[in-house]
Design a protein around this motif. Structure first.
Motif, PDB file in Angstrom:
ATOM      1  N   ASN A 161       0.829  -1.202   0.000  1.00  0.00           N
ATOM      2  CA  ASN A 161       0.000   0.000   0.000  1.00  0.00           C
ATOM      3  C   ASN A 161       0.863   1.251   0.000  1.00  0.00           C
ATOM      4  N   GLY A 162       1.969   1.186   0.751  1.00  0.00           N
ATOM      5  CA  GLY A 162       2.905   2.303   0.763  1.00  0.00           C
ATOM      6  C   GLY A 162       3.544   2.512  -0.595  1.00  0.00           C
ATOM      7  N   LYS A 163       3.830   1.414  -1.304  1.00  0.00           N
ATOM      8  CA  LYS A 163       4.411   1.505  -2.647  1.00  0.00           C
ATOM      9  C   LYS A 163       3.438   2.189  -3.593  1.00  0.00           C
ATOM     10  N   ALA A 164       2.164   1.846  -3.509  1.00  0.00           N
ATOM     11  CA  ALA A 164       1.152   2.476  -4.355  1.00  0.00           C
ATOM     12  C   ALA A 164       1.023   3.948  -4.020  1.00  0.00           C
ATOM     13  N   GLN A 165       1.111   4.276  -2.743  1.00  0.00           N
ATOM     14  CA  GLN A 165       1.029   5.666  -2.301  1.00  0.00           C
ATOM     15  C   GLN A 165       2.208   6.467  -2.842  1.00  0.00           C
ATOM     16  N   THR A 166       3.402   5.861  -2.762  1.00  0.00           N
ATOM     17  CA  THR A 166       4.609   6.524  -3.265  1.00  0.00           C
ATOM     18  C   THR A 166       4.538   6.719  -4.771  1.00  0.00           C
ATOM     19  N   ASP A 167       4.091   5.694  -5.490  1.00  0.00           N
ATOM     20  CA  ASP A 167       3.996   5.780  -6.952  1.00  0.00           C
ATOM     21  C   ASP A 167       3.050   6.910  -7.369  1.00  0.00           C
ATOM     22  N   ALA A 168       1.942   7.057  -6.644  1.00  0.00           N
ATOM     23  CA  ALA A 168       0.984   8.113  -6.963  1.00  0.00           C
ATOM     24  C   ALA A 168       1.605   9.487  -6.787  1.00  0.00           C
ATOM     25  N   ILE A 169       2.376   9.657  -5.719  1.00  0.00           N
ATOM     26  CA  ILE A 169       3.028  10.943  -5.471  1.00  0.00           C
ATOM     27  C   ILE A 169       4.108  11.214  -6.513  1.00  0.00           C
ATOM     28  N   LEU A 170       4.842  10.166  -6.915  1.00  0.00           N
ATOM     29  CA  LEU A 170       5.878  10.357  -7.930  1.00  0.00           C
ATOM     30  C   LEU A 170       5.268  10.817  -9.257  1.00  0.00           C
ATOM     31  N   LYS A 171       4.122  10.252  -9.612  1.00  0.00           N
ATOM     32  CA  LYS A 171       3.444  10.672 -10.847  1.00  0.00           C
ATOM     33  C   LYS A 171       2.963  12.113 -10.730  1.00  0.00           C
ATOM     34  N   LEU A 172       2.428  12.445  -9.578  1.00  0.00           N
ATOM     35  CA  LEU A 172       1.970  13.814  -9.361  1.00  0.00           C
ATOM     36  C   LEU A 172       3.142  14.778  -9.437  1.00  0.00           C
ATOM     37  N   ARG A 173       4.248  14.426  -8.782  1.00  0.00           N
ATOM     38  CA  ARG A 173       5.422  15.306  -8.793  1.00  0.00           C
ATOM     39  C   ARG A 173       5.952  15.512 -10.209  1.00  0.00           C
ATOM     40  N   LEU A 174       5.998  14.452 -10.990  1.00  0.00           N
ATOM     41  CA  LEU A 174       6.483  14.566 -12.366  1.00  0.00           C
ATOM     42  C   LEU A 174       5.630  15.541 -13.160  1.00  0.00           C
ATOM     43  N   GLY A 175       4.319  15.424 -13.036  1.00  0.00           N
ATOM     44  CA  GLY A 175       3.433  16.336 -13.757  1.00  0.00           C
ATOM     45  C   GLY A 175       3.609  17.767 -13.330  1.00  0.00           C
ATOM     46  N   LEU A 176       3.751  17.994 -12.030  1.00  0.00           N
ATOM     47  CA  LEU A 176       3.921  19.353 -11.523  1.00  0.00           C
ATOM     48  C   LEU A 176       5.266  19.931 -11.952  1.00  0.00           C
ATOM     49  N   GLN A 177       6.290  19.089 -11.944  1.00  0.00           N
ATOM     50  CA  GLN A 177       7.604  19.576 -12.351  1.00  0.00           C
ATOM     51  C   GLN A 177       7.614  19.980 -13.819  1.00  0.00           C
ATOM     52  N   GLN A 178       6.887  19.270 -14.645  1.00  0.00           N
ATOM     53  CA  GLN A 178       6.814  19.631 -16.059  1.00  0.00           C
ATOM     54  C   GLN A 178       6.184  21.008 -16.238  1.00  0.00           C
ATOM     55  N   VAL A 179       5.191  21.311 -15.419  1.00  0.00           N
ATOM     56  CA  VAL A 179       4.568  22.636 -15.481  1.00  0.00           C
ATOM     57  C   VAL A 179       5.561  23.709 -15.022  1.00  0.00           C
ATOM     58  N   ILE A 180       6.305  23.418 -13.966  1.00  0.00           N
ATOM     59  CA  ILE A 180       7.305  24.375 -13.476  1.00  0.00           C
ATOM     60  C   ILE A 180       8.364  24.617 -14.543  1.00  0.00           C
ATOM     61  N   ASN A 181       8.841  23.542 -15.163  1.00  0.00           N
ATOM     62  CA  ASN A 181       9.845  23.696 -16.219  1.00  0.00           C
ATOM     63  C   ASN A 181       9.314  24.556 -17.360  1.00  0.00           C
ATOM     64  N   GLY A 182       8.060  24.318 -17.741  1.00  0.00           N
ATOM     65  CA  GLY A 182       7.457  25.117 -18.806  1.00  0.00           C
ATOM     66  C   GLY A 182       7.327  26.573 -18.419  1.00  0.00           C
ATOM     67  N   SER A 183       6.996  26.815 -17.156  1.00  0.00           N
ATOM     68  CA  SER A 183       6.884  28.199 -16.661  1.00  0.00           C
ATOM     69  C   SER A 183       8.229  28.886 -16.699  1.00  0.00           C
ATOM     70  N   ALA A 184       9.275  28.166 -16.289  1.00  0.00           N
ATOM     71  CA  ALA A 184      10.619  28.736 -16.303  1.00  0.00           C
ATOM     72  C   ALA A 184      11.075  29.044 -17.722  1.00  0.00           C
ATOM     73  N   LEU A 185      10.706  28.185 -18.662  1.00  0.00           N
ATOM     74  CA  LEU A 185      11.080  28.407 -20.070  1.00  0.00           C
ATOM     75  C   LEU A 185      10.462  29.687 -20.623  1.00  0.00           C
ATOM     76  N   MET A 186       9.321  30.086 -20.076  1.00  0.00           N
ATOM     77  CA  MET A 186       8.662  31.303 -20.538  1.00  0.00           C
ATOM     78  C   MET A 186       9.545  32.532 -20.318  1.00  0.00           C
ATOM     79  N   LEU A 187      10.430  32.468 -19.338  1.00  0.00           N
ATOM     80  CA  LEU A 187      11.332  33.601 -19.074  1.00  0.00           C
ATOM     81  C   LEU A 187      12.242  33.891 -20.264  1.00  0.00           C
TER      82      LEU A 187
END
Length: 261
Positions: A161-187
């Motif tokens: 269950n902890g592995k599933a919880q971790t995997d979900a957070i890793l997917k969420l983090r990846l998606g959020l980081q892609q948005v941050i990278n895109g925002s930084a590229l706008m500069l």
């Protein structure tokens, strides 16, 4: 103009949200009135958006009536309150981010002729005031979500269950980081005016500590390099904020969400 549908959770996010609520029934940090405030602001935006068939323009900050609605949409403290954010805040924060993403889409995908495809490159300049404001708000929402995700990850049990919880957070983090990278590229866009350069750079600098603590050392370096690449086109004030962001990304401490893999 392409229609904007203000929907709620996608199925993967909904599944994660349900898990968070089940595991963390404690009181959340995001104020109960924040969602109501945002919903009211969204309704006001939709009303103004419907007028584009007459005006041939989306809501603009330069329009007094539009500005009242837009300022409400980007009033970050009124929507999410103040840190620290906990695991129980994840469902509402993810919902807020989805809504904000669609606000940005209303501008990037705008077309005065519904039969013609949007000119996204032209829109990114013509509507840069609104797009940058929306992006800056999104960065703050992402920062809050990353902090909440870190709290959620810290409670993961050492089982499947902890592995599933971790995997979900890793997917969420990846998606959020892609948005941050895109925002930084706008500069790097040389057509951004000085005011918008500074607003975007400041939003990144203000949230740099949480962002850095939430991503790997390798990803910090990549994000830092994106901002470094933008420095030649930045004016002085924006460059100072960029340097602050870069310095924070240089931190080598890695624990919590940073160490999650």
């Amino acid at each position: 103009m392409m229609p904007v549908h203000f929907r709620r959770f996608s199925l993967p996010i909904l599944a994660l949200a349900i898990t968070v609520i089940a595991m963390h029934p404690a009181t959340a940090t995001v104020p109960p009135g924040g969602t109501e405030y945002l919903n009211k602001a969204l309704q006001g935006f939709i009303v103004r958006l419907e007028k584009t068939t007459e005006t041939k323009l989306p809501p603009r900050l330069s329009n007094t009536e539009d500005a009242k609605v837009l300022e409400a949409l980007w009033n970050v403290p009124a929507i999410i309150g103040q840190a620290p954010y906990k695991a129980t805040d994840l469902p509402v924060l993810m919902d807020i981010m989805q809504q904000q993403a669609q606000i940005t889409t209303a501008y990037t995908q705008f077309s005065p002729d519904p039969q013609k495809q949007a000119d996204t490159k032209s829109n990114s300049i013509a509507f840069q005031d609104e797009i940058i404001r929306s992006t800056a708000a999104m960065i703050s929402f992402i920062s809050a979500t990353l902090e909440a995700a870190g709290d959620y990850a810290s409670s993961a049990p050492a089982d499947k269950n902890g592995k599933a919880q971790t995997d979900a957070i890793l997917k969420l983090r990846l998606g959020l980081q892609q948005v941050i990278n895109g925002s930084a590229l706008m500069l790097s866009n040389p057509d951004l005016n000085a005011h918008n350069q500074e607003r975007l750079a400041q939003a990144l600098a203000d949230n740099a500590t949480i962002i850095a603590a939430s991503i790997s050392l390798q990803d910090r370096t990549m994000l830092s390099n994106i901002v470094k690449g933008a420095k030649p086109v930045l004016r002085e004030t924006a460059r100072q904020s960029a340097d602050q962001f870069i310095a924070t990304m240089g931190n080598k401490d890695c624990s919590g969400l940073c160490a999650l893999h």
